[in-house]
Design an enzyme around this catalytic site. Sequence first.
Site, PDB file in Angstrom:
ATOM      1  N   ASN A   9       0.838   2.233  -1.108  1.00 44.16           N
ATOM      2  CA  ASN A   9       0.456   2.820   0.178  1.00 44.16           C
ATOM      3  C   ASN A   9       1.661   3.578   0.704  1.00 44.16           C
ATOM      4  OD1 ASN A   9      -0.317   3.423   2.767  1.00 44.16           O
ATOM      5  ND2 ASN A   9      -0.233   1.305   3.528  1.00 44.16           N
ATOM      6  N   TRP A  10       1.584   4.908   0.633  1.00 44.85           N
ATOM      7  CA  TRP A  10       2.740   5.728   1.036  1.00 44.85           C
ATOM      8  C   TRP A  10       2.839   5.867   2.542  1.00 44.85           C
ATOM      9  CZ3 TRP A  10       4.572  10.386  -2.419  1.00 44.85           C
ATOM     10  CH2 TRP A  10       5.088   9.871  -3.614  1.00 44.85           C
ATOM     11  N   LYS A  11       1.838   5.404   3.287  1.00 44.00           N
ATOM     12  CA  LYS A  11       1.850   5.529   4.757  1.00 44.00           C
ATOM     13  C   LYS A  11       2.165   6.982   5.137  1.00 44.00           C
ATOM     14  CE  LYS A  11       3.291   0.768   4.845  1.00 44.00           C
ATOM     15  NZ  LYS A  11       3.767  -0.341   5.629  1.00 44.00           N
ATOM     16  N   HIS A  92      -6.103  -1.363   7.555  1.00 41.06           N
ATOM     17  CA  HIS A  92      -4.685  -1.744   7.419  1.00 41.06           C
ATOM     18  C   HIS A  92      -4.157  -2.218   8.777  1.00 41.06           C
ATOM     19  CE1 HIS A  92      -0.352  -1.413   6.777  1.00 41.06           C
ATOM     20  NE2 HIS A  92      -0.628  -1.495   5.481  1.00 41.06           N
ATOM     21  N   GLU A  94      -1.529  -1.668  10.296  1.00 37.94           N
ATOM     22  CA  GLU A  94      -0.914  -0.640  11.147  1.00 37.94           C
ATOM     23  C   GLU A  94      -1.988   0.172  11.871  1.00 37.94           C
ATOM     24  OE1 GLU A  94       1.705   0.981   8.162  1.00 37.94           O
ATOM     25  OE2 GLU A  94       2.934  -0.823   8.283  1.00 37.94           O
ATOM     26  N   GLU A 162      -2.775  -9.335   3.816  1.00 35.88           N
ATOM     27  CA  GLU A 162      -1.456  -8.833   4.192  1.00 35.88           C
ATOM     28  C   GLU A 162      -1.037  -9.447   5.522  1.00 35.88           C
ATOM     29  OE1 GLU A 162      -0.528  -4.806   2.302  1.00 35.88           O
ATOM     30  OE2 GLU A 162      -1.710  -4.394   4.065  1.00 35.88           O
ATOM     31  N   GLY A 168       6.782  -4.690   5.582  1.00 31.17           N
ATOM     32  CA  GLY A 168       7.972  -3.893   5.861  1.00 31.17           C
ATOM     33  C   GLY A 168       9.139  -4.680   6.416  1.00 31.17           C
ATOM     34  N   SER A 207       5.925  -6.800   1.659  1.00 35.35           N
ATOM     35  CA  SER A 207       7.278  -6.885   1.093  1.00 35.35           C
ATOM     36  C   SER A 207       7.291  -7.281  -0.383  1.00 35.35           C
ATOM     37  CB  SER A 207       8.144  -7.834   1.936  1.00 35.35           C
ATOM     38  OG  SER A 207       8.291  -7.333   3.249  1.00 35.35           O
ATOM     39  N   GLY A 228       3.839  -1.203   0.020  1.00 34.31           N
ATOM     40  CA  GLY A 228       4.238  -0.098   0.879  1.00 34.31           C
ATOM     41  C   GLY A 228       5.566   0.503   0.422  1.00 34.31           C
ATOM     42  N   GLY A 229       6.643   0.038   1.019  1.00 31.98           N
ATOM     43  CA  GLY A 229       7.972   0.624   0.789  1.00 31.98           C
ATOM     44  C   GLY A 229       8.332   0.767  -0.686  1.00 31.98           C
TER      45      GLY A 229
HETATM   46  C1  PEP Z   1       1.631  -2.190   3.260  1.00 39.02           C
HETATM   47  O1  PEP Z   1       1.883  -1.165   3.868  1.00 39.02           O
HETATM   48  O2  PEP Z   1       0.451  -2.468   3.012  1.00 39.02           O
HETATM   49  C2  PEP Z   1       2.737  -3.038   2.831  1.00 39.02           C
HETATM   50  C3  PEP Z   1       2.447  -4.155   2.221  1.00 39.02           C
HETATM   51  O3  PEP Z   1       4.003  -2.591   3.088  1.00 39.02           O
HETATM   52  P1  PEP Z   1       5.372  -3.213   2.511  1.00 39.02           P
HETATM   53  O4  PEP Z   1       5.174  -3.403   1.021  1.00 39.02           O
HETATM   54  O5  PEP Z   1       6.422  -2.178   2.813  1.00 39.02           O
HETATM   55  O6  PEP Z   1       5.616  -4.510   3.199  1.00 39.02           O
END
Ligand code: PEP
Length: 249
Positions: A9-11, A92, A94, A162, A168, A207, A228-229
Amino acid sequence: MRRKLVAGNWKMHGLRAQLPEIEAIAAAAAANPSVDAALCVPYTLIHPAAQVAGVLPIGAQDLHEADKGAHTGCISAPMLVEEGATLTIVGHSERRGDQHETSHDAYMKSSAAHRHGLTVILCVGETQVERDAGRAERVVQAQIEKSLPDDAHGDWLTLAYEPRWAIGTGRTPTMEEIAAMHAIARAKLHQMIGDPALDVRILYGGSVTGANAGEILAVENVDGALVGGASLTADKFVPIIQAAKALSA
Ligand code: PEP
């Protein structure tokens, strides 16, 4: 047997200058066919990413539940399909947090995506406050209950657990906590749709990195990861695909 899925997920990250990263991730996906991989990019990158992604499915991170209409700034499922998306994230945290989206919104959006042939990664997860109050299980169960589309099936729907406090932050639940929540999610799915629940993949997200992926992906009922990251570069994302492959051989 549920195949592992590793989805990025590049957000709100990524310009066309990052297309070589997508090509490198796509090459790794092609080289590891025992694992399913996918990348959910900003709307503006869906078309160019789909052009270079080969076998790697390219997805969106959200959509509107209507096919068209007076909804300034929104994107519909047919628009995503036309750009080359084959999947989308829905619900999600966010979006639930920043855009105040509800589980009912996630239900409507998942159904719209399915109507147009997109596969769906439906996200659920509790906040730190909810966990501290001992309400994590009930919150996740209620989110599944209210957001799971009526005709949910593992052919097109994946659930992602999640915990919001792990996204993050570099913090992850213990393996026991992940196993417990994934078992609860599986039981809730079974209560709602019966035996087809056994075919629905449940991803863990929050994470995940190349360093912890092997341990997390080995937990019972963890059928992959939403990342994500660590999905932003091939250097960080490919080791997660490889960790899934090691468990899939
Ligand atoms: C996400 O955005 O769904 C996520 C899990 O982010 P991260 O891996 O950065 O915690």
